[in-house]
Design a protein around this motif. Structure first.
Motif, PDB file in Angstrom:
ATOM      1  N   GLY A 396       0.783  -1.220   0.000  1.00 54.18           N
ATOM      2  CA  GLY A 396       0.000   0.000   0.000  1.00 54.18           C
ATOM      3  C   GLY A 396       0.814   1.268   0.000  1.00 54.18           C
ATOM      4  N   SER A 397       2.134   1.151   0.000  1.00 56.02           N
ATOM      5  CA  SER A 397       2.985   2.340   0.053  1.00 56.02           C
ATOM      6  C   SER A 397       2.988   3.064  -1.279  1.00 56.02           C
ATOM      7  CB  SER A 397       4.418   1.936   0.432  1.00 56.02           C
ATOM      8  OG  SER A 397       4.989   1.124  -0.576  1.00 56.02           O
ATOM      9  N   ARG A 398       3.484   4.287  -1.221  1.00 56.33           N
ATOM     10  CA  ARG A 398       3.534   5.107  -2.438  1.00 56.33           C
ATOM     11  C   ARG A 398       4.477   4.508  -3.470  1.00 56.33           C
ATOM     12  NH1 ARG A 398      -0.097   8.676  -3.772  1.00 56.33           N
ATOM     13  NH2 ARG A 398      -0.019   9.590  -1.676  1.00 56.33           N
ATOM     14  N   GLY A 399       5.583   3.922  -3.025  1.00 58.37           N
ATOM     15  CA  GLY A 399       6.507   3.307  -3.967  1.00 58.37           C
ATOM     16  C   GLY A 399       5.905   2.107  -4.665  1.00 58.37           C
ATOM     17  N   ALA A 400       5.167   1.259  -3.928  1.00 59.20           N
ATOM     18  CA  ALA A 400       4.560   0.076  -4.527  1.00 59.20           C
ATOM     19  C   ALA A 400       3.480   0.451  -5.540  1.00 59.20           C
ATOM     20  CB  ALA A 400       3.975  -0.818  -3.434  1.00 59.20           C
ATOM     21  N   THR A 401       2.640   1.405  -5.180  1.00 54.39           N
ATOM     22  CA  THR A 401       1.583   1.806  -6.106  1.00 54.39           C
ATOM     23  C   THR A 401       2.172   2.440  -7.367  1.00 54.39           C
ATOM     24  OG1 THR A 401       1.356   3.899  -4.906  1.00 54.39           O
ATOM     25  CG2 THR A 401      -0.114   2.113  -4.280  1.00 54.39           C
ATOM     26  N   SER A 402       3.275   3.152  -7.232  1.00 58.25           N
ATOM     27  CA  SER A 402       3.894   3.775  -8.408  1.00 58.25           C
ATOM     28  C   SER A 402       4.476   2.718  -9.343  1.00 58.25           C
ATOM     29  CB  SER A 402       4.983   4.755  -7.969  1.00 58.25           C
ATOM     30  OG  SER A 402       4.444   5.794  -7.181  1.00 58.25           O
ATOM     31  N   TYR A 403       5.145   1.708  -8.789  1.00 62.10           N
ATOM     32  CA  TYR A 403       5.681   0.637  -9.637  1.00 62.10           C
ATOM     33  C   TYR A 403       4.560  -0.199 -10.255  1.00 62.10           C
ATOM     34  CZ  TYR A 403      10.689   1.177  -8.918  1.00 62.10           C
ATOM     35  OH  TYR A 403      11.987   1.645  -8.950  1.00 62.10           O
ATOM     36  N   PHE A 404       3.470  -0.364  -9.521  1.00 65.74           N
ATOM     37  CA  PHE A 404       2.319  -1.071 -10.083  1.00 65.74           C
ATOM     38  C   PHE A 404       1.761  -0.314 -11.291  1.00 65.74           C
ATOM     39  CE2 PHE A 404      -2.326  -1.454 -10.223  1.00 65.74           C
ATOM     40  CZ  PHE A 404      -2.457  -2.809 -10.481  1.00 65.74           C
ATOM     41  N   GLU A 405       1.651   0.996 -11.171  1.00 69.50           N
ATOM     42  CA  GLU A 405       1.165   1.800 -12.293  1.00 69.50           C
ATOM     43  C   GLU A 405       2.134   1.746 -13.477  1.00 69.50           C
ATOM     44  OE1 GLU A 405       0.719   5.611 -10.558  1.00 69.50           O
ATOM     45  OE2 GLU A 405      -1.036   5.059  -9.341  1.00 69.50           O
TER      46      GLU A 405
END
Length: 421
Positions: A396-405
């Motif tokens: 749920g972190s900002r880094g994970a969501t950015s890599y998911f996108e």
């Protein structure tokens, strides 16, 4: 801080001069105290007596006084737009009489309310609010479920033919390994078969995927030098379905020299990947921070080049040399090679420099730059120490969501353009 001492008759009294508060709040030699207040401002907080000293904010029992020694309370706070009630009362001993009337209004050095308001007004425009920096808990939980995909219902589009990416940049510390690991995990969690080839002698990609890569483990060096089939070297990544990794050990450090005299030295890795019996949707080759034979092998084996660019000036300085080397490989060794994807990493939105670098890169490379931008995030840096990617460490972190996108954007571009972004 005021110091609580003794008056001339031995009774408790006020020290002659305060060392840290307003010079207008002072006592005379007889122990009398006069306090000055500024017009419209909150008064200086009154001290409270403690065990042999003065303590702010600690309520204590009031001393017993006789009827002949009337107790005097601290003056009530002045009314005004910024005045605030003062909790409790301070007791002044009889040996330190309070002046009958307060002195003329003067400036007070300590202004808690005014200073707090001024600090709020002068906060940097580039400092993100906490609500902006961290997603709300409900949204964070939703994105975590979406990224981890426990039900397997969410699928990223699969390309119609294998896409081989060379993740390259001769500058170190721009996020090549982090990008390789997290993109591979994101794609594998959403229905794609992914192979990661660790071509860096440091073996950081193997560490991030928790794959053994100590001395003696079969690795990519055996494939390049001894022609060992890559299927015998690849290891399944624990906990991530459809994800495999070819580790790198310290032996790979000598491959640069040993490949010099080998026939067809530039295409050794390409033949090893092509000989794998299983077909992968994505192959990510993590390159070392150099432009030596290992990187040339990766460029010859790949169809697309993914360049992570740190949002700083030094990352741009060496980009021109990298593009020239890619053009040389395209002309002489791999005509199908294309710089298809640019990913901006370590983006710090509090600085104008990051915004300037982003604009320069987008103006130069155009649509090749992904819309997703990877911010600076401590979770991304913490994840490798636990042998995980940030996708599983803190989804749920900002880094994970950015890599998911970013992974989703790469998958969608491959489908829309027939496999090449």
């Amino acid at each position: 801080m005021h110091e609580y001492g003794r008056g001339p008759d031995g009774a408790p009294g006020w020290d002659p001069v305060s060392r840290e508060t307003d010079p207008h709040a002072r006592s005379d030699r007889s122990g009398s105290l006069s306090v000055s207040f500024d017009s419209g401002e909150q008064g200086v907080p009154q001290p409270r007596a403690g065990n042999g000293g003065q303590v702010y904010g600690t309520p204590v029992a009031e001393p017993d006084v006789s009827a002949s020694e009337p107790r005097r309370s601290a003056p009530a706070p002045r009314s005004g737009p910024s005045s605030a009630p003062v909790s409790g009362s301070a007791t002044v001993p009889s040996s330190a009489p309070v002046s009958a009337a307060p002195a003329a209004p003067t400036a007070v050095t300590e202004q808690p309310v005014a200073d707090g308001a001024a600090a709020a007004e002068h906060v940097s425009r580039e400092t993100p609010d906490r609500d902006e920096d961290d997603p709300p808990l409900a949204m964070e939980a939703l994105r975590a479920v979406q990224i981890l995909n426990p039900s397997g219902e969410i699928h990223m589009p699969r390309p119609d033919h294998p896409r081989v990416f060379c993740v390259a940049n001769q500058k170190g510390g721009v996020g090549k390994t982090t990008t390789t690991v997290n993109l591979a995990v994101a794609l594998a969690l959403h229905g794609n078969r992914v192979l990661v080839v660790d071509l860096d002698p440091q073996g950081n990609a193997s560490t991030g995927l928790n794959v053994p890569h100590h001395a003696g483990v079969p690795d990519v060096y055996d494939c390049l030098i001894d022609n060992v089939p890559i299927a015998e070297v690849a290891q399944a990544v624990e906990g991530i379905p459809n994800l495999f990794c070819v580790p790198a050990t310290i032996d790979l450090a000598g491959a640069e020299i040993e490949l010099v005299s080998v026939v067809a030295r530039e295409s050794r890795l390409q033949r090893a990947i092509a000989g794998h019996p299983q077909k992968f949707d994505y192959v990510f080759i993590d390159c070392p921070p150099s432009l030596g034979l290992l990187t040339v092998n990766a460029l010859c084996a790949a169809q697309e080049v993914l360049i992570p660019i740190q949002c700083e000036y030094y990352a741009l300085e060496g980009l021109n040399q990298l593009i020239n080397n890619i053009n040389l490989v395209r002309q002489h060794l791999n005509p199908t090679l294309d710089v298809s994807t640019i990913l901006l990493t370590m983006y710090d939105r509090r600085t104008r420099l990051a915004d300037a670098v982003e604009q320069d890169v987008r103006n130069h490379f155009g649509s090749k730059v992904l819309e997703a931008v990877i911010p600076r995030n401590v979770r991304v840096s913490e994840a490798p120490s636990y042998g995980q990617s940030v996708m599983t460490y803190d989804p749920g972190s900002r880094g994970a969501t950015s890599y998911f996108e970013a992974a989703l954007e790469i998958a969608m571009r491959g489908v829309n353009t027939g496999g090449t972004a």
